[in-house]
Design a protein around this motif. Structure first.
Motif, mmCIF file in Angstrom:
data_model
loop_
_atom_site.group_PDB
_atom_site.id
_atom_site.type_symbol
_atom_site.label_atom_id
_atom_site.label_comp_id
_atom_site.label_asym_id
_atom_site.label_seq_id
_atom_site.Cartn_x
_atom_site.Cartn_y
_atom_site.Cartn_z
ATOM 1 N N UNK A 2 0.856 -1.172 0.000
ATOM 2 C CA UNK A 2 0.000 0.000 0.000
ATOM 3 C C UNK A 2 0.900 1.232 0.000
ATOM 4 N N UNK A 3 0.569 2.233 -0.839
ATOM 5 C CA UNK A 3 1.385 3.443 -0.884
ATOM 6 C C UNK A 3 0.517 4.662 -1.175
ATOM 7 N N UNK A 4 1.070 5.842 -0.858
ATOM 8 C CA UNK A 4 0.381 7.097 -1.123
ATOM 9 C C UNK A 4 0.485 7.432 -2.612
ATOM 10 N N UNK A 5 -0.612 7.833 -3.167
ATOM 11 C CA UNK A 5 -0.722 8.072 -4.598
ATOM 12 C C UNK A 5 -0.896 9.570 -4.890
ATOM 13 N N UNK A 6 -0.254 10.401 -4.116
ATOM 14 C CA UNK A 6 -0.443 11.843 -4.190
ATOM 15 C C UNK A 6 -0.113 12.403 -5.570
ATOM 16 N N UNK A 7 0.987 11.990 -6.151
ATOM 17 C CA UNK A 7 1.390 12.576 -7.431
ATOM 18 C C UNK A 7 0.365 12.295 -8.527
ATOM 19 N N UNK A 8 -0.230 11.120 -8.519
ATOM 20 C CA UNK A 8 -1.239 10.799 -9.532
ATOM 21 C C UNK A 8 -2.507 11.619 -9.315
ATOM 22 N N UNK A 9 -2.920 11.786 -8.075
ATOM 23 C CA UNK A 9 -4.110 12.593 -7.780
ATOM 24 C C UNK A 9 -3.857 14.045 -8.181
ATOM 25 N N UNK A 20 5.038 21.640 -3.718
ATOM 26 C CA UNK A 20 4.607 23.008 -3.381
ATOM 27 C C UNK A 20 3.159 23.021 -2.910
ATOM 28 N N UNK A 21 2.331 22.222 -3.559
ATOM 29 C CA UNK A 21 0.930 22.125 -3.169
ATOM 30 C C UNK A 21 0.803 21.641 -1.732
ATOM 31 N N UNK A 25 -0.738 23.651 1.627
ATOM 32 C CA UNK A 25 -1.900 23.247 2.431
ATOM 33 C C UNK A 25 -1.545 22.978 3.891
ATOM 34 N N UNK A 26 -0.260 23.128 4.252
ATOM 35 C CA UNK A 26 0.109 23.033 5.658
ATOM 36 C C UNK A 26 0.954 21.839 6.046
ATOM 37 N N UNK A 27 1.474 21.121 5.081
ATOM 38 C CA UNK A 27 2.366 19.989 5.381
ATOM 39 C C UNK A 27 3.793 20.537 5.445
ATOM 40 N N UNK A 51 -5.136 17.287 2.992
ATOM 41 C CA UNK A 51 -4.961 16.964 1.572
ATOM 42 C C UNK A 51 -6.313 16.706 0.913
ATOM 43 N N UNK A 52 -7.160 15.933 1.588
ATOM 44 C CA UNK A 52 -8.485 15.628 1.033
ATOM 45 C C UNK A 52 -9.331 16.887 0.878
#
Length: 116
Positions: A2-9, A20-21, A25-27, A51-52
């Protein structure tokens, strides 16, 4: 795995700079870098929420699953829904080539689904 798919989203949302995004958003910069590079082994719940909210998505949209050879899942296992499917559709190019009448139908359909 299982992995984070942030770049695709982000790619789907036409966000060109995921790092940068995330910082915007505060990360924290360090955590944002780890997330984008795929180094993050854990993520805080408040980060998922931020993020959501910013991407207007569900937590399940942020995760993907890549099966490994050592642990085979049954075909009906829920994790299989998170297996990434390649999506090489260039939406902007597609919209430029759709006949005008079909584009109007598409726009109406999107408008209706957004209202639901």
């Amino acid at each position: 795995m299982l992995f984070l798919n942030i770049t695709e989203v982000c790619k789907v949302r036409q966000i060109e700079r995921p790092y940068s995004f995330l910082v915007k958003v505060g990360i924290s910069p360090h955590t944002a870098s780890d997330i984008v590079k795929g180094y993050s082994r854990s993520i805080r719940m408040d980060h998922i929420e931020k993020i959501c909210e910013a991407l207007h998505c569900e937590p399940s949209d942020l995760f993907a699953y890549k099966p490994d050879n050592t642990n085979k899942l049954a075909k009906n296992h829920p994790l299989n829904k998170l297996i990434q499917k390649t999506n090489d559709v260039n939406l902007q190019q597609l919209l430029k080539t759709i006949p005008l009448e079909k584009l109007k139908e598409f726009a109406e359909s999107v408008k209706n689904s957004k209202e639901e």
